[in-house]
Design a protein around this motif. Structure first.
Motif, PDB file in Angstrom:
ATOM      1  N   ALA A 172     -12.245 -10.584  -4.714  1.00 37.02           N
ATOM      2  CA  ALA A 172     -11.482 -10.276  -3.670  1.00 37.02           C
ATOM      3  C   ALA A 172     -10.371  -9.165  -3.906  1.00 37.02           C
ATOM      4  CB  ALA A 172     -10.783 -11.545  -3.253  1.00 37.02           C
ATOM      5  N   GLU A 173      -9.946  -8.313  -2.736  1.00 39.32           N
ATOM      6  CA  GLU A 173      -8.938  -7.320  -2.932  1.00 39.32           C
ATOM      7  C   GLU A 173      -7.734  -8.147  -3.320  1.00 39.32           C
ATOM      8  OE1 GLU A 173      -6.533  -4.043  -0.451  1.00 39.32           O
ATOM      9  OE2 GLU A 173      -8.369  -4.977   0.455  1.00 39.32           O
ATOM     10  N   LEU A 174      -7.004  -7.605  -4.392  1.00 34.33           N
ATOM     11  CA  LEU A 174      -5.784  -8.184  -4.788  1.00 34.33           C
ATOM     12  C   LEU A 174      -4.526  -7.699  -3.913  1.00 34.33           C
ATOM     13  CD1 LEU A 174      -5.914  -7.895  -8.440  1.00 34.33           C
ATOM     14  CD2 LEU A 174      -6.517  -9.854  -7.072  1.00 34.33           C
ATOM     15  N   THR A 175      -3.596  -8.631  -3.610  1.00 33.89           N
ATOM     16  CA  THR A 175      -2.384  -8.104  -2.782  1.00 33.89           C
ATOM     17  C   THR A 175      -1.352  -8.781  -3.310  1.00 33.89           C
ATOM     18  OG1 THR A 175      -2.451  -9.896  -1.158  1.00 33.89           O
ATOM     19  CG2 THR A 175      -3.885  -8.352  -0.472  1.00 33.89           C
ATOM     20  N   SER A 176       0.071  -8.513  -3.132  1.00 31.23           N
ATOM     21  CA  SER A 176       1.245  -9.122  -3.531  1.00 31.23           C
ATOM     22  C   SER A 176       1.129 -10.582  -3.300  1.00 31.23           C
ATOM     23  CB  SER A 176       2.585  -8.498  -2.678  1.00 31.23           C
ATOM     24  OG  SER A 176       2.245  -8.763  -1.279  1.00 31.23           O
ATOM     25  N   GLU A 177       0.275 -11.164  -2.525  1.00 32.18           N
ATOM     26  CA  GLU A 177       0.454 -12.756  -2.309  1.00 32.18           C
ATOM     27  C   GLU A 177      -0.733 -13.351  -3.175  1.00 32.18           C
ATOM     28  OE1 GLU A 177      -0.466 -13.273   1.865  1.00 32.18           O
ATOM     29  OE2 GLU A 177       1.582 -12.981   2.345  1.00 32.18           O
ATOM     30  N   SER A 178      -1.371 -12.731  -3.912  1.00 31.18           N
ATOM     31  CA  SER A 178      -2.661 -13.419  -4.800  1.00 31.18           C
ATOM     32  C   SER A 178      -2.397 -14.092  -5.799  1.00 31.18           C
ATOM     33  CB  SER A 178      -3.399 -12.133  -5.375  1.00 31.18           C
ATOM     34  OG  SER A 178      -4.053 -11.343  -4.216  1.00 31.18           O
ATOM     35  N   GLU A 179      -1.241 -14.005  -6.393  1.00 25.29           N
ATOM     36  CA  GLU A 179      -0.798 -15.138  -7.441  1.00 25.29           C
ATOM     37  C   GLU A 179      -0.492 -16.205  -6.816  1.00 25.29           C
ATOM     38  OE1 GLU A 179       2.289 -15.351 -11.052  1.00 25.29           O
ATOM     39  OE2 GLU A 179       2.521 -13.636  -9.781  1.00 25.29           O
TER      40      GLU A 179
ATOM     41  N   TRP B 218     -15.537  -3.015 -10.676  1.00 23.29           N
ATOM     42  CA  TRP B 218     -15.667  -2.180  -9.835  1.00 23.29           C
ATOM     43  C   TRP B 218     -14.802  -2.500  -8.448  1.00 23.29           C
ATOM     44  CZ3 TRP B 218     -19.297  -0.034 -12.862  1.00 23.29           C
ATOM     45  CH2 TRP B 218     -19.950   1.058 -12.504  1.00 23.29           C
ATOM     46  N   GLY B 219     -14.674  -1.246  -7.749  1.00 20.31           N
ATOM     47  CA  GLY B 219     -13.720  -1.179  -6.641  1.00 20.31           C
ATOM     48  C   GLY B 219     -14.406  -1.747  -5.457  1.00 20.31           C
ATOM     49  N   TYR B 220     -13.888  -1.469  -4.167  1.00 20.93           N
ATOM     50  CA  TYR B 220     -14.341  -2.013  -2.968  1.00 20.93           C
ATOM     51  C   TYR B 220     -15.598  -1.649  -2.538  1.00 20.93           C
ATOM     52  CZ  TYR B 220     -14.091  -4.065   1.662  1.00 20.93           C
ATOM     53  OH  TYR B 220     -13.910  -4.627   2.970  1.00 20.93           O
ATOM     54  N   THR B 221     -16.611  -2.326  -2.856  1.00 16.95           N
ATOM     55  CA  THR B 221     -18.214  -2.124  -2.793  1.00 16.95           C
ATOM     56  C   THR B 221     -18.693  -2.035  -1.160  1.00 16.95           C
ATOM     57  OG1 THR B 221     -18.842  -4.369  -3.041  1.00 16.95           O
ATOM     58  CG2 THR B 221     -18.745  -2.993  -4.825  1.00 16.95           C
TER      59      THR B 221
ATOM     60  N   ASN C 248     -12.057  -4.753  -7.082  1.00 13.95           N
ATOM     61  CA  ASN C 248     -10.704  -4.797  -8.033  1.00 13.95           C
ATOM     62  C   ASN C 248      -9.953  -3.711  -7.350  1.00 13.95           C
ATOM     63  OD1 ASN C 248     -11.087  -6.675 -10.730  1.00 13.95           O
ATOM     64  ND2 ASN C 248     -13.158  -5.958  -9.836  1.00 13.95           N
ATOM     65  N   GLU C 249      -9.176  -4.042  -6.578  1.00 13.83           N
ATOM     66  CA  GLU C 249      -8.110  -2.919  -5.747  1.00 13.83           C
ATOM     67  C   GLU C 249      -6.957  -3.823  -5.246  1.00 13.83           C
ATOM     68  OE1 GLU C 249      -9.855  -1.038  -2.636  1.00 13.83           O
ATOM     69  OE2 GLU C 249     -11.624   0.000  -3.713  1.00 13.83           O
ATOM     70  N   PHE C 250      -5.808  -3.048  -5.433  1.00 15.17           N
ATOM     71  CA  PHE C 250      -4.424  -3.536  -5.108  1.00 15.17           C
ATOM     72  C   PHE C 250      -3.837  -2.786  -4.137  1.00 15.17           C
ATOM     73  CE2 PHE C 250       0.084  -4.102  -5.582  1.00 15.17           C
ATOM     74  CZ  PHE C 250       0.117  -5.337  -5.353  1.00 15.17           C
TER      75      PHE C 250
ATOM     76  N   ASP D  86       4.277   1.515   0.513  1.00 15.69           N
ATOM     77  CA  ASP D  86       5.365   2.372  -0.198  1.00 15.69           C
ATOM     78  C   ASP D  86       6.611   2.229   0.754  1.00 15.69           C
ATOM     79  OD1 ASP D  86       5.014   4.196   1.894  1.00 15.69           O
ATOM     80  OD2 ASP D  86       3.691   5.322   0.745  1.00 15.69           O
ATOM     81  N   ASP D  87       7.557   3.007  -0.028  1.00 19.90           N
ATOM     82  CA  ASP D  87       8.959   2.962   0.588  1.00 19.90           C
ATOM     83  C   ASP D  87       8.814   3.521   1.915  1.00 19.90           C
ATOM     84  OD1 ASP D  87       9.892   1.960  -1.478  1.00 19.90           O
ATOM     85  OD2 ASP D  87      10.417   3.805  -2.333  1.00 19.90           O
ATOM     86  N   GLY D  88       7.697   4.321   2.400  1.00 20.89           N
ATOM     87  CA  GLY D  88       7.912   4.855   3.770  1.00 20.89           C
ATOM     88  C   GLY D  88       6.848   4.173   4.644  1.00 20.89           C
ATOM     89  N   GLY D  89       6.498   2.874   4.225  1.00 20.53           N
ATOM     90  CA  GLY D  89       5.610   2.128   5.170  1.00 20.53           C
ATOM     91  C   GLY D  89       4.337   2.496   5.233  1.00 20.53           C
ATOM     92  N   GLU D  90       3.741   3.190   4.274  1.00 22.51           N
ATOM     93  CA  GLU D  90       2.401   3.606   4.341  1.00 22.51           C
ATOM     94  C   GLU D  90       1.730   2.669   3.471  1.00 22.51           C
ATOM     95  OE1 GLU D  90       0.625   5.997   6.205  1.00 22.51           O
ATOM     96  OE2 GLU D  90       2.581   6.257   7.174  1.00 22.51           O
ATOM     97  N   LYS D  91       0.406   2.205   3.655  1.00 20.82           N
ATOM     98  CA  LYS D  91      -0.387   1.521   2.774  1.00 20.82           C
ATOM     99  C   LYS D  91      -0.996   2.395   1.910  1.00 20.82           C
ATOM    100  CE  LYS D  91      -4.056  -1.997   2.936  1.00 20.82           C
ATOM    101  NZ  LYS D  91      -5.193  -2.696   3.591  1.00 20.82           N
ATOM    102  N   GLN D  92      -0.918   1.912   0.557  1.00 20.06           N
ATOM    103  CA  GLN D  92      -1.423   2.440  -0.472  1.00 20.06           C
ATOM    104  C   GLN D  92      -2.304   1.628  -1.321  1.00 20.06           C
ATOM    105  OE1 GLN D  92      -0.855   5.653  -1.137  1.00 20.06           O
ATOM    106  NE2 GLN D  92       0.821   5.893   0.509  1.00 20.06           N
ATOM    107  N   THR D  93      -3.350   2.314  -1.831  1.00 19.74           N
ATOM    108  CA  THR D  93      -4.633   1.110  -2.573  1.00 19.74           C
ATOM    109  C   THR D  93      -4.605   1.925  -3.959  1.00 19.74           C
ATOM    110  OG1 THR D  93      -5.729   0.637  -0.518  1.00 19.74           O
ATOM    111  CG2 THR D  93      -6.677   0.287  -2.579  1.00 19.74           C
ATOM    112  N   ILE D  94      -4.563   1.091  -4.960  1.00 24.56           N
ATOM    113  CA  ILE D  94      -4.866   1.292  -6.522  1.00 24.56           C
ATOM    114  C   ILE D  94      -6.432   0.460  -6.610  1.00 24.56           C
ATOM    115  CG2 ILE D  94      -4.095   1.111  -8.856  1.00 24.56           C
ATOM    116  CD1 ILE D  94      -1.449   0.800  -7.643  1.00 24.56           C
ATOM    117  N   SER D  95      -7.470   1.403  -7.043  1.00 24.88           N
ATOM    118  CA  SER D  95      -8.582   0.977  -7.189  1.00 24.88           C
ATOM    119  C   SER D  95      -8.989   1.086  -8.869  1.00 24.88           C
ATOM    120  CB  SER D  95      -9.534   1.670  -6.667  1.00 24.88           C
ATOM    121  OG  SER D  95     -11.009   1.107  -6.816  1.00 24.88           O
ATOM    122  N   ILE D  96      -9.721   0.122  -9.364  1.00 25.66           N
ATOM    123  CA  ILE D  96      -9.991   0.328 -10.625  1.00 25.66           C
ATOM    124  C   ILE D  96     -11.048   1.402 -10.841  1.00 25.66           C
ATOM    125  CG2 ILE D  96     -12.011  -1.532 -10.681  1.00 25.66           C
ATOM    126  CD1 ILE D  96     -11.137  -2.396 -13.205  1.00 25.66           C
ATOM    127  N   PRO D  97     -10.964   1.967 -11.966  1.00 26.51           N
ATOM    128  CA  PRO D  97     -12.372   3.238 -11.797  1.00 26.51           C
ATOM    129  C   PRO D  97     -13.529   2.305 -12.416  1.00 26.51           C
ATOM    130  CG  PRO D  97     -10.744   2.851 -14.246  1.00 26.51           C
ATOM    131  CD  PRO D  97     -10.285   2.057 -13.011  1.00 26.51           C
TER     132      PRO D  97
END
Length: 569
Positions: free
Chosen positions: A32-39, A314-317, A353-355, A359-370
């Motif tokens: 599943a995609e990781l978010t700030s609520e995953s933990e 892997w990332g979001y397949t 495997n993505e989070f 960001d500070d500007g309210g834009e959604k950012q995604t970090i994906s595992i290589p």
């Protein structure tokens, strides 16, 4: 006993650890995609293991197997009892009594019991007449066992809890009722960029680059974690994770003797380089298999008796391009396994495997595992007394470079520490690799070789440095010999730091040099006697002109760099 054949009337028996909430949604969490609520939402997804219980369950299983006490067995992996029983009863049907499952604590719902992925649990199909004997065996080993139900010829998966039906679905619908998911997979490898290397890099530059690579986290000493774990259980460790006179050299693989009254050994190794995936996931996967194989062969494993496992991260397949990169890696696994005759016997994947965050500007950012693939290899060695290690043994011994070096600097650690981009990623030649592994195994099995080390991260320079450093010796290398004997035109930098596949460094007595060279000629494998071990602990490399020094590093400096990242002197 038929191989894993469930029969109607067999009892559904659980062995091992009790069921708890740890591991609820473990499989779905891992994909599943990781978010700030995953933990907070998935804190119970991580199972709590118990190695002692696992060993006791293994002891029972081996004895029960030899005594024919079960018809089929499977582990409680993803989905726990749900997948284990559901898969085993596909062709028959099953009735499961969930209230009979041993629990770690009270309060679990029947749903949690059914899907928990708590560790050290196995499910067996046991003939009724064998149950008493199996239960007595479990009691004698201190392993908990319980009858959870019965395989019935109903074609249904029927779940009860304290006599009440809580689930009932046909096996046919469960396994075949859902239409297959069809997704697009698209892959376009990035264009190969020209890599600009200095044509006349100095010895000082090469030395600084070598020290940087030795200090990079992928190459640096791992003894800080190795020494946290006991790898001496029962005294069966033959080749340990750290080798050499000071027990601080990076072993290529581990060799253990599972049965202390036997000389046969088990070889464990791995291979992984996600940086190659930035260029082409096909070649990344092929190189990972090559590295795992050569690590195993380097300590003495028979290359014809090695099995491998995959671990995809892997990332979001659901994205066609991400799925395409995964498919391309899987194709490489197929091609190389077939070509080498090396079977995949198991594996796992962790996808999406993505989070995501804002960001500070309210834009959604995604970090994906290589795209990352770890290959683990399990090999056999006929006689553990033939196993060898990578640390240099004696001054005066000769050094062979085995395997062809190419202009393959793409994704190399030299480029990483030099902040360079581009170049050709290492490409595996499967027939050449197979012949090389066979030839190296022949010289090791013939006891012609004192030490062997594979060339991987950092190439020839790092492998030579590690071998000499681990043995408390030095090494003198002449690149002009390699260039002449292998008829390959490369710069000194490429010879030193290319990470081409299927290569080894061998140390051998001078008296064995001719016999070793003949064996490699017989197999059609490139090999060059390019150096000697030295008493003075310095790695000294002459360039292709045969006179000037293109690299010189003292081993004490190399060892400091290798241990420095975690301040472990």
């Amino acid at each position: 006993m038929e191989d894993k054949q469930v029969h109607a009337g067999d009892l559904i028996v659980s062995l091992g650890g009790r069921t708890g909430r740890d591991g609820i949604h473990g499989a779905t969490f891992s994909s599943a995609e990781l978010t700030s609520e995953s933990e907070s939402l998935s804190g119970g997804a991580v199972q709590i293991g118990n190695a002692i219980t696992e060993k006791m369950v293994l002891d029972v299983l081996m004895q029960a197997r030899d005594r024919g006490l079960y018809n089929a067995v499977t582990d409680c992996g993803a989905g726990g009892f749900s997948s284990a029983v559901g898969e085993m009863g596909e062709d028959v049907g099953a009735e499961v009594w969930l209230d009979k499952a041993p629990l770690k604590y009270d309060g679990l719902s029947y749903t949690e019991i059914w899907i928990s992925e708590a560790q050290e649990r196995m499910v067996l199909a046991v003939p009724r007449e064998k149950w008493d004997e199996l239960r007595e065996l479990c009691d004698s080993e201190g392993v908990e066992s319980a009858v959870l139900g019965e395989f019935k010829p109903t074609g249904q998966l029927h779940l009860t809890y304290h006599g009440e039906t809580v689930g009932n679905v046909s096996m046919e619908f469960l396994h075949d009722g859902r239409p297959p998911v069809i997704r697009d997979a698209v892959y376009q490898p990035p264009e190969t960029k020209t890599l600009s290397l200095s044509e006349n890099a100095s010895s000082e530059h090469h030395g600084e680059s070598l020290l940087k690579i030795l200090g990079s986290l992928n190459v640096a000493s791992k003894h800080w974690v190795i020494r946290q774990y006991d790898h001496e259980v029962q005294g069966g460790s033959v080749v340990k994770p750290l080798v050499g006179p000071m027990c601080d050299g990076p072993s290529d693989a581990a060799v253990v003797r599972p049965l202390l009254d036997s000389q046969r050994g088990l070889v464990i190794s791995c291979g992984m380089n996600p940086h190659f995936g930035d260029f082409d996931t096909y070649h990344m996967a092929a190189s990972a298999i090559d590295e795992a194989m050569r690590n195993a062969v380097a300590v003495g494993a028979d290359p014809s008796r090695i099995a491998i496992l995959d671990n995809f991260c892997w990332g979001y397949t659901d994205r066609p391009e991400t799925l395409g990169s995964l498919v391309r890696a899987a194709i490489a696994c197929h091609d190389v396994a077939i070509g080498l005759g090396t079977p995949f016997i198991s594996g796992k994947d962790s996808l999406n495997n993505e989070f995501s965050y804002f960001d500070d500007g309210g834009e959604k950012q995604t970090i994906s595992i290589p795209p990352s693939l770890l290959i683990s290899a399990m090999g056999q060695i006929e006689d553990v007394s033939h196993a060898i290690t990578m640390d240099a043994k004696e001054a005066g011994n000769v050094v062979f470079l085995v395997g062809g070096t190419k202009d393959e600097m793409g994704g190399s650690h030299y480029c990483l520490v030099s902040d360079l981009d581009g170049g050709q990623v290492p490409v595996m030649d499967v027939p050449v690799a197979k012949a090389t592994f066979a030839a190296v195994h022949e010289v090791i099995r013939g006891r012609l070789v004192r030490s062997c080390h594979d060339l991987s991260e950092g190439g020839l320079a790092v492998a030579a440095c590690e071998m000499a450093m681990a043995g408390g010796l030095g090494m003198q290398v002449d690149l002009s010999v390699a260039s002449d004997q292998m008829a390959i035109e490369l710069s000194d930098t490429q010879w030193l730091f290319s990470e081409s596949n299927s290569r080894f460094l061998l140390e051998a007595p001078a008296s064995a040099a001719d016999e070793i060279a003949e064996i490699f000629r017989k197999h059609g494998v490139a090999a060059a006697q390019l150096g000697t071990m030295q008493a003075e602990p310095v790695l000294s490399v002459k360039g292709q002109d045969g006179t000037s020094t293109c690299l010189e590093v003292a081993m004490d400096s190399a060892k400091r760099a290798w241990k420095k990242p975690l301040d472990l002197q």
